[in-house]
Design an enzyme around this catalytic site. Sequence first.
Site, PDB file in Angstrom:
ATOM      1  N   LEU A  84       8.284  -8.311  -8.335  1.00  0.00           N
ATOM      2  CA  LEU A  84       7.490  -7.089  -8.471  1.00  0.00           C
ATOM      3  C   LEU A  84       8.412  -5.907  -8.184  1.00  0.00           C
ATOM      4  CD1 LEU A  84       4.107  -7.914  -6.658  1.00  0.00           C
ATOM      5  CD2 LEU A  84       4.366  -7.298  -9.060  1.00  0.00           C
ATOM      6  N   ASP A  85       8.406  -4.898  -9.044  1.00  0.00           N
ATOM      7  CA  ASP A  85       9.211  -3.712  -8.804  1.00  0.00           C
ATOM      8  C   ASP A  85       8.820  -3.063  -7.479  1.00  0.00           C
ATOM      9  OD1 ASP A  85      10.490  -3.986 -11.258  1.00  0.00           O
ATOM     10  OD2 ASP A  85       9.010  -2.770 -12.312  1.00  0.00           O
ATOM     11  N   PRO A  86       9.728  -2.292  -6.867  1.00  0.00           N
ATOM     12  CA  PRO A  86       9.373  -1.600  -5.618  1.00  0.00           C
ATOM     13  C   PRO A  86       8.102  -0.761  -5.747  1.00  0.00           C
ATOM     14  CG  PRO A  86      11.728  -1.487  -5.960  1.00  0.00           C
ATOM     15  CD  PRO A  86      11.157  -2.109  -7.206  1.00  0.00           C
TER      16      PRO A  86
END
Length: 400
Positions: A84-86
């Site tokens: 998951l992206d930041p």
Amino acid sequence: MIRRALKKTKMNGVFAIYKPSGISSANFINDIQDLFTNSRKFASDLKAARDKVYYDLSRDKKWQKRARKKADSTKVKIGHGGTLDPLASGVLVVGVGSGTKKLQYYLAECQKTYETKALLGISTTTGDSEGEIITKNETEHITPELVIEATKKFIGDIKQTPPIFSALKVNGKPLYEYAREGLPLPKGIKVRDVKVHDISVVLDDLLTKDHEFTKLESQLDENGVPKEHGLMNNPTLNDSPLYFSRQYLEKSDKSKVNNPRILADGEELPEKLPLIHFISDVSSGTYIRSLISDIGRALESSAYMVELIRSKQSEWELNKNVFKFEDFKKDENIWGPVLQKVLKNGGENINLAEELDEAEKTFKEATEDEDDEPTEKVSVGDSEKTEDEIHKKRTIDQVD
């Protein structure tokens, strides 16, 4: 705190945890790994792993002197089933011990559900609010009907170009490193086949400008002039072909759309941009940032993501069977048995909130029972004194 004899339990398997926005998946996994490594619940598994490392290394002359140090630094084996992206939050599937071998299914085969919010009128280098502005486009022509119709074009089997700001590798190097270093790609980004099972547009806030998201602004140089974006040597999402689903094209001959409407010189976007909000069920390998960008272009405009929540991945679903990091801040006699049950049986038929509540109740009752146990009495002559009283008398006698 209750101290019990350490049970030799096997803590291997898969569970899911909520990853908050603002931290990378890698750093979040490191935090979980440190917590488990220092937990008594994983002590027997960790000892076995360290003993194996020591045994294997000590047989190699090059490692004999460093084998013990290397073994003692070994941590609980852990991995995740899909980054998951930041910026994104939601379900992060985690494999522990031999459970890491099961992660390939979550990485390549399972279905995922995302809730997404995006703003129309701007495209960025990353496809989200953390990138630089590439274009500014008109939005006044966009109606709710156009948005709903545009999303239908992507439901089914589609081709998709991943964003350059991703961990995919070209010649062994992640794409995002080429982007950050301004190096041209040695070859084009490979288009992938993915499946969008469904896109449901949330109508309550469709095209609203009454939201909490601030419009992205261009970076300025020392003279106050907007800087050019940093992907001049590489393709952006705007440069990739716009693919509609095979199922949509079989029913319609509208395979082309007009180019995005660029703002005229001197024209500015409003302070609040219209919002689109939808829930999508997609296959593994689907990039939601790319999907948002494509929907924006299908609307003859542009779009960038401002919020992303992975609400479900395979059998793991928020508010059902997904841990929170705060759960592991409780006494491990509470979360330990519940985690062990999930690792053993999976998350299919478990209500995690109920399991944790029951475990906490049992723990408190056990604690209260121990506190209520009478202090042991010992007979001294014709009187009864507690252990504490006898110890106190002996101490006084020694001082005298």
